[in-house]
Design a protein around this motif. Structure first.
Motif, PDB file in Angstrom:
ATOM      1  N   UNK A  36       0.785  -1.238   0.000  1.00 48.63           N
ATOM      2  CA  UNK A  36       0.000   0.000   0.000  1.00 48.63           C
ATOM      3  C   UNK A  36       0.811   1.280   0.000  1.00 48.63           C
ATOM      4  N   UNK A  37       2.139   1.195   0.038  1.00 51.59           N
ATOM      5  CA  UNK A  37       2.959   2.403  -0.029  1.00 51.59           C
ATOM      6  C   UNK A  37       2.924   2.960  -1.447  1.00 51.59           C
ATOM      7  N   UNK A  38       2.930   4.281  -1.541  1.00 53.50           N
ATOM      8  CA  UNK A  38       2.875   4.942  -2.845  1.00 53.50           C
ATOM      9  C   UNK A  38       4.111   5.817  -3.037  1.00 53.50           C
ATOM     10  N   UNK A  39       4.557   5.887  -4.296  1.00 51.19           N
ATOM     11  CA  UNK A  39       5.756   6.643  -4.648  1.00 51.19           C
ATOM     12  C   UNK A  39       5.515   7.368  -5.960  1.00 51.19           C
ATOM     13  N   UNK A  40       6.246   8.472  -6.161  1.00 56.31           N
ATOM     14  CA  UNK A  40       6.199   9.184  -7.438  1.00 56.31           C
ATOM     15  C   UNK A  40       7.617   9.443  -7.926  1.00 56.31           C
ATOM     16  N   UNK A  41       7.749   9.466  -9.251  1.00 54.74           N
ATOM     17  CA  UNK A  41       9.006   9.839  -9.892  1.00 54.74           C
ATOM     18  C   UNK A  41       8.785  11.179 -10.563  1.00 54.74           C
ATOM     19  N   UNK A  42       9.655  12.143 -10.267  1.00 49.92           N
ATOM     20  CA  UNK A  42       9.478  13.509 -10.732  1.00 49.92           C
ATOM     21  C   UNK A  42      10.716  14.020 -11.460  1.00 49.92           C
ATOM     22  N   UNK A  43      10.482  14.858 -12.460  1.00 45.75           N
ATOM     23  CA  UNK A  43      11.542  15.593 -13.152  1.00 45.75           C
ATOM     24  C   UNK A  43      11.279  17.081 -12.977  1.00 45.75           C
ATOM     25  N   UNK A  44      12.326  17.874 -12.735  1.00 48.90           N
ATOM     26  CA  UNK A  44      12.118  19.318 -12.583  1.00 48.90           C
ATOM     27  C   UNK A  44      11.585  19.950 -13.865  1.00 48.90           C
ATOM     28  N   UNK A  45      10.765  20.989 -13.698  1.00 46.11           N
ATOM     29  CA  UNK A  45      10.253  21.787 -14.808  1.00 46.11           C
ATOM     30  C   UNK A  45      10.876  23.168 -14.658  1.00 46.11           C
ATOM     31  N   UNK A  46      11.459  23.650 -15.759  1.00 43.46           N
ATOM     32  CA  UNK A  46      12.139  24.940 -15.719  1.00 43.46           C
ATOM     33  C   UNK A  46      11.486  25.926 -16.679  1.00 43.46           C
ATOM     34  N   UNK A  63       8.329   9.415  -1.588  1.00 47.33           N
ATOM     35  CA  UNK A  63       7.252   8.610  -1.021  1.00 47.33           C
ATOM     36  C   UNK A  63       6.059   9.519  -0.760  1.00 47.33           C
ATOM     37  N   UNK A  64       4.865   9.027  -1.040  1.00 50.12           N
ATOM     38  CA  UNK A  64       3.630   9.770  -0.815  1.00 50.12           C
ATOM     39  C   UNK A  64       3.064   9.327   0.529  1.00 50.12           C
ATOM     40  N   UNK A  65       2.846  10.277   1.422  1.00 50.88           N
ATOM     41  CA  UNK A  65       2.237   9.945   2.711  1.00 50.88           C
ATOM     42  C   UNK A  65       1.018  10.830   2.935  1.00 50.88           C
ATOM     43  N   UNK A  66       0.071  10.289   3.669  1.00 46.80           N
ATOM     44  CA  UNK A  66      -1.131  11.033   4.057  1.00 46.80           C
ATOM     45  C   UNK A  66      -1.034  11.294   5.554  1.00 46.80           C
ATOM     46  N   UNK A  67      -1.268  12.544   5.928  1.00 47.67           N
ATOM     47  CA  UNK A  67      -1.204  12.902   7.339  1.00 47.67           C
ATOM     48  C   UNK A  67      -2.246  13.981   7.612  1.00 47.67           C
ATOM     49  N   UNK A  68      -3.174  13.703   8.509  1.00 47.62           N
ATOM     50  CA  UNK A  68      -4.233  14.657   8.859  1.00 47.62           C
ATOM     51  C   UNK A  68      -5.001  15.149   7.632  1.00 47.62           C
ATOM     52  N   UNK A  69      -5.263  14.231   6.699  1.00 52.19           N
ATOM     53  CA  UNK A  69      -6.030  14.568   5.512  1.00 52.19           C
ATOM     54  C   UNK A  69      -5.246  15.297   4.437  1.00 52.19           C
ATOM     55  N   UNK A  70      -3.966  15.529   4.655  1.00 49.08           N
ATOM     56  CA  UNK A  70      -3.106  16.208   3.683  1.00 49.08           C
ATOM     57  C   UNK A  70      -2.161  15.192   3.048  1.00 49.08           C
TER      58      UNK A  70
END
Length: 104
Positions: A36-46, A63-70
């Motif tokens: 159930x862990x979620x992750x994202x791969x990102x590239x900078x936008x310039x 890593x994507x985490x949820x905390x207090x609805x955020x």
């Protein structure tokens, strides 16, 4: 904003660093593991062409985490976890771009 711009912007995320500075990234992949862990791969936008040329092309994996609805994106502290997710994302990106090259 026209519909094409809206569709494109769906892959752009804003990340606020510890100093409160906003950075734009393009989400190029996301992974959810069996636990159930979620992750994202990102590239900078310039905005500046010089920054594009100076960029090393390194993919940022968070890593994507949820905390207090955020929703938060956090660095992966565990080296084993980072390497496992990095390998999954690398394999998926290689597969994706090889498929696109074959289609052309």
């Amino acid at each position: 904003m026209n519909k094409d711009e809206e569709l494109y912007m769906e892959d752009i995320v804003t990340v606020i660093d510890d100093d409160g500075v906003e950075h734009l990234f393009e989400e190029i992949d996301r992974v959810e593991t069996e636990d159930g862990n979620r992750y994202v791969a990102l590239l900078p936008v310039y905005d500046d062409e010089t920054e594009i040329l100076d960029d090393d092309g390194e993919v940022l994996i968070l890593k994507v985490i949820e905390e207090d609805g955020e929703t938060y994106l956090v660095q992966i502290e565990d080296e084993k976890e980072f390497n496992e997710i990095g390998n999954i994302i690398e394999d998926r990106l290689i597969e994706k771009y090889e498929a696109e090259d074959t289609a052309e």
